[in-house]
Design a protein around this motif. Structure first.
Motif, PDB file in Angstrom:
ATOM      1  N   SER A 158       0.844  -1.195   0.000  1.00  0.00           N
ATOM      2  CA  SER A 158       0.000   0.000   0.000  1.00  0.00           C
ATOM      3  C   SER A 158       0.871   1.234   0.000  1.00  0.00           C
ATOM      4  O   SER A 158       2.002   1.228   0.523  1.00  0.00           O
ATOM      5  N   LYS A 160       0.063   3.774   1.584  1.00  0.00           N
ATOM      6  CA  LYS A 160      -0.253   4.415   2.858  1.00  0.00           C
ATOM      7  C   LYS A 160       0.834   4.082   3.882  1.00  0.00           C
ATOM      8  O   LYS A 160       1.004   2.945   4.292  1.00  0.00           O
ATOM      9  N   ASP A 187      -4.938   6.886   0.805  1.00  0.00           N
ATOM     10  CA  ASP A 187      -3.530   6.468   0.833  1.00  0.00           C
ATOM     11  C   ASP A 187      -2.584   7.594   1.239  1.00  0.00           C
ATOM     12  O   ASP A 187      -1.561   7.360   1.898  1.00  0.00           O
TER      13      ASP A 187
END
Length: 869
Positions: A158, A160, A187
């Protein structure tokens, strides 16, 4: 097993570098406040480094932790890449409070948590790329000062990196090469409070989906890099729509497989502020009309390395603000397809275009209106383009008369073979004309460059030595400052006036690699502003020989402002003693690859500003102070390697001492400074020469000088006495009589003379004197006759001086024999003249004895004629 060994041996034969061990340093290199301990196969940081270092390179070792760094609390920059680190210690920044840059790429860092970086509030740059990161919690929340973060190639699933807003000062985030394929809405929410954030790098990703609003948290984004990512059309359309609400200014889509473009491909960016778009390396074959109309503010567009087949007059419509267009290798020809086509007026919509690069681009022909209506064009690069252009006429670039600001025209490598008169007559403001790597084969008469009123640089180099010059070749280019004719000229330059005579503003001239053997002394006469002259790889040896008919040709004598002179590989075996006189501003002199050996003692004495001297690969055997003392005194770099040095006291004693104490950089020393003679030092470096051995020669040298001086003085004295001894006696007598004869002078002044006359005659005329002059004594005259009246025991000189002073007159009896008598002709005559000049009352008479009137002599027995004067 044998098979494995054979495979390994075969691999080593094909690629020996893969089997040889990597070179390792034995000690760290310390320079200023930086320590370089890379490539040392270390398990820990050395403990003996200076305590004040601020920068440490410990990359390419075997470190498993950074605890050994705690010894150096002043460290600000650490490069620990390419090691075996598995963790960043909690106390790292606690013990290194000044740490700002930390690079741990290519390690094995696995888990990273907030506690690992909690004390790193001063960290501004962190590189964690190429590890195996697993992020737990909020690992970057403590990095209040971080500006640059790289977590690329960590198989992150991800984008994020946190759930709470953090990294308030982050400017650049690199997320390239990770495992996520979807950009979710939240994100980048962890950057919502990052007011300085500008650059996001998402290269080498395989994107499938982007959720609407994912860039809302970073709406201040100005640079997005997607290079190498595989972008499908569905993804790009959603991506561009979401980017439309950001402050994006630069978008890079290099190598993203954009094989085809539709006219609405970039419609989502219509409301963006993008000024730079990079679509290079995408193998684009077709650009529909109006494709770029959605970029009204675009200033830079790169279509480099594509496969475009056709450009029309509407291809670039709607791009009125474009300043730079890069079409390098954008149009190419394949074996099965014809040359691409560029229609007339294809660039007409680009009214603000300043730079057009079409290097290595293939197109069918250079038509008359391809470049029409480009009023702001300043640079046109057509180098190495494939066209049918062979001859440049006065119509080839006629369309560029609409471009009054054009300054640079690059026609390098275009296969041009002829320039017709007025070829550039429409380019009055052109300052740079580049024509190198062509096949121009003609005599330049000057009208080829007519109309170039502001030209500053012309490059005609590497034209296969097929251009010949005339007296008028550059008559229309008096503003020229740089002229490159390397490997271009045929014939010689021995004609007058020089073709360079009009170039009074020239500062750079390259005549290298032309095999020039004949030129005259006036070749560079008018180039008073010349600063750089390159004449390497010619054949100038004869011109500087003392034996050259008419003497050496000093063709450099007026170029006194030179700062760089290159005469490499010219076969020079001597330099005239005044060839480099007046070059007080010369900073670099290159004479490598010649045949120089014995140099005049003062040949370099006026090179007081010299900083770089190249004399390698000559035949220099002796380096003495009288020749090299001045140029080597202020030198920055000396190149004198690969010479056959004579390692004797007479040849290199001074040079050896200079090498050992100088601060000048001497590349290649000592390994390339090899002795050739004598046998004791053969094939050894000059550094091995022992200067102490020369001290044993000092007494013999002093004795030699003393004995030589004594012999020379003896010879000089002998010649002086033999030829000028009488004159020394004469002046010595004057001095002695001037000091000691004052009383006698007063007696003479009172007119008390002992004799009426002093008779000067040759010994062979004595019979005549006694027979003729003694009769006169009977009439109350008293003569002084040296053979009769001289006092025995007195020297002849004293007798002459004493009795001439006591005689009222002096009588010369002139005969042929008197003129042959050196004593009478020199000493007695000079002393008589001196006495006459000293006393106004003193006079002399001359008796000329002749056997016959008009013929001297008194040896026949006949009574001679007597003349009194």
């Amino acid at each position: 097993m044998n098979l494995i060994v054979q495979v390994m041996l075969f691999t080593c034969i094909l690629s020996p570098w893969t089997c040889s061990p990597s070179p390792h340093k034995s000690t760290c290199e310390i320079k200023n406040a930086k320590a370089d301990c890379s490539h040392m196969n270390l398990d820990g940081v050395p403990a003996n480094l200076p305590n004040n270092i601020t920068e440490l390179d410990i990359s390419h070792n075997r470190l498993k932790n950074l605890s050994s760094l705690y010894l150096y609390r002043n460290l600000m920059n650490i490069d620990a890449s390419y090691n075996s680190l598995t963790i960043i210690e909690n106390s790292l920044c606690l013990f290194l409070p000044h740490l700002q840059n930390l690079n741990v790429q290519h390690n094995e860092v696995y888990v990273i948590e907030e506690k690992h970086l909690k004390n790193c509030s001063h960290l501004t740059q962190l590189d964690l790329s190429d590890n195996r990161l697993k992020l737990h919690g909020e690992p970057f929340s403590a990095l209040k000062s971080l500006k640059w973060l790289d977590v690329s190639r960590n198989k992150l699933t991800s984008a994020k990196l946190g759930t709470q807003p953090q990294l308030p000062n982050l400017v650049t985030l690199v997320l390239s090469g990770n495992a996520f394929s979807v950009l979710q809405k939240d994100d980048f929410s962890f950057l919502s409070n990052s007011s300085t954030f500008q650059v996001l790098v998402l290269s080498s990703q395989l994107f499938k989906k982007v959720e609407s609003g994912c860039f809302q948290a970073i709406s201040r984004l100005s640079v997005l890099v997607l290079d190498g990512s595989k972008l499908i059309p569905q993804f790009t359309s959603l991506l561009f729509e979401d980017l439309g609400g950001t402050a994006l200014q630069s978008l890079s889509l290099k190598n993203t497989l954009q094989l085809t473009l539709s006219s609405t491909a970039f419609q989502g960016l219509e409301k963006s502020n993008i000024t730079s778009l990079d679509l290079s390396e995408n193998r684009i074959t077709k650009i529909p009309d109006g494709t770029f109309q959605w970029f009204p503010r675009l200033e830079s567009l790169s279509l480099e390395q594509n496969a475009i087949k056709h450009l029309t007059k509407n291809t670039f419509s709607g791009m009125g603000n474009l300043r730079k267009l890069n079409l390098h290798k954008a149009l190419i020809k394949s074996r099965s397809s014809p040359l691409p086509v560029i229609e007339d007026f294809s660039f007409q919509p680009l009214e603000h275009l300043e730079t057009l690069c079409m290097s290595k681009t293939a197109f069918r022909e250079l038509t008359e209106h391809i470049f029409s209506r480009l009023p702001n064009l300043k640079t046109l690069d057509l180098s190495w383009s494939i066209t049918g252009l062979k001859t440049i006429t006065n119509r080839t670039f006629a369309a560029l008369q609409d471009s009054p600001l054009l300054q640079t025209l690059n026609l390098t490598g275009m296969g041009i073979n002829k320039l017709e008169p007025g070829a550039f007559s429409n380019l009055g403001n052109l300052t740079r004309l580049l024509l190198s790597y062509n096949f121009i084969n003609q005599q330049l008469k000057g009208n080829e460059f007519a109309g170039l009123l502001n030209i500053k640089e012309i490059d005609l180099s590497l034209n296969q030595q097929s251009i010949s010059l005339t007296n008028a070749s550059f008559i229309f280019t008096s503003t020229l400052k740089s002229l490159n004719l390397a490997r271009t000229l045929k014939g010689n330059l021995d004609f007058h006036p020089s073709p360079f005579r009009p170039l009074v503003n020239l500062t750079f001239l390259d005549l290298s690699n032309n095999n020039i053997a004949n030129l005259n002394v006036g070749l560079l006469t008018e180039l008073f502003n010349l600063k750089v002259l390159k004449m390497q790889h010619n054949n100038l040896a004869r011109l500087w020989k003392t034996a050259n008919p008419g003497g050496p040709v000093l063709f450099l004598k007026n170029c006194t402002k030179l700062s760089y002179l290159n005469l490499d590989y010219n076969g020079l075996d001597e330099i005239p003693y005044n060839a480099l006189s007046g070059f007080s501003e010369l900073r670099e002199l290159s004479l490598r690859g010649n045949l120089l050996d014995k140099l005049h003692s003062f040949v370099f004495d006026e090179l007081q500003s010299l900083k770089y001297l190249h004399l390698q690969k000559n035949l220099i055997t002796s380096v003495q102070r009288v020749t090299f003392g001045v140029p080597l005194s202020n030198l920055t770099e000396l190149y004198m390697d690969h010479n056959p040095f004579d390692c004797t006291c007479e040849s290199i004693l001074w040079f050896s001492g200079w090498l050992n104490k100088t601060n000048t950089s001497v590349p290649g020393f000592p390994q390339n400074y090899i002795c050739n003679t004598p046998n004791a030092y053969f094939n050894q470096t000059v550094m091995h020469f022992d200067p102490l051995s020369c001290k044993d020669m000092m007494p013999f040298k002093a004795l030699y000088i003393l004995s030589s001086t004594a012999v020379l003085m003896l010879l000089f004295t002998s010649f002086l006495v033999h030829f000028q001894g009488w004159r020394l006696q004469f002046y010595w007598s004057l001095m002695v009589n001037h000091v000691l004869g004052s009383a006698k002078s007063r007696g003479v002044a009172e007119h008390r003379y002992s004799y009426d006359a002093y008779v000067i005659h040759s010994a062979e005329d004595r019979p005549w004197v006694e027979r003729s002059l003694l009769q006169v004594e009977e009439d109350n005259f008293i003569f002084f006759l040296e053979h009769r009246d001289a006092i025995p025991g007195f020297s002849q000189i004293d007798t002459i001086i004493e009795n001439m002073g006591q005689s009222r007159k002096i009588i010369f009896v002139i005969t042929e024999k008197l003129l042959k008598d050196s004593w009478c002709r020199r000493f007695k005559a000079h002393h008589a003249l001196h006495k006459r000049a000293q006393s106004a009352s003193f006079s002399s008479h001359v008796l000329v004895l002749e056997e016959e009137p008009g013929k001297l002599g008194a040896s026949t027995g006949n009574e001679p004629f007597i003349h009194m004067e």
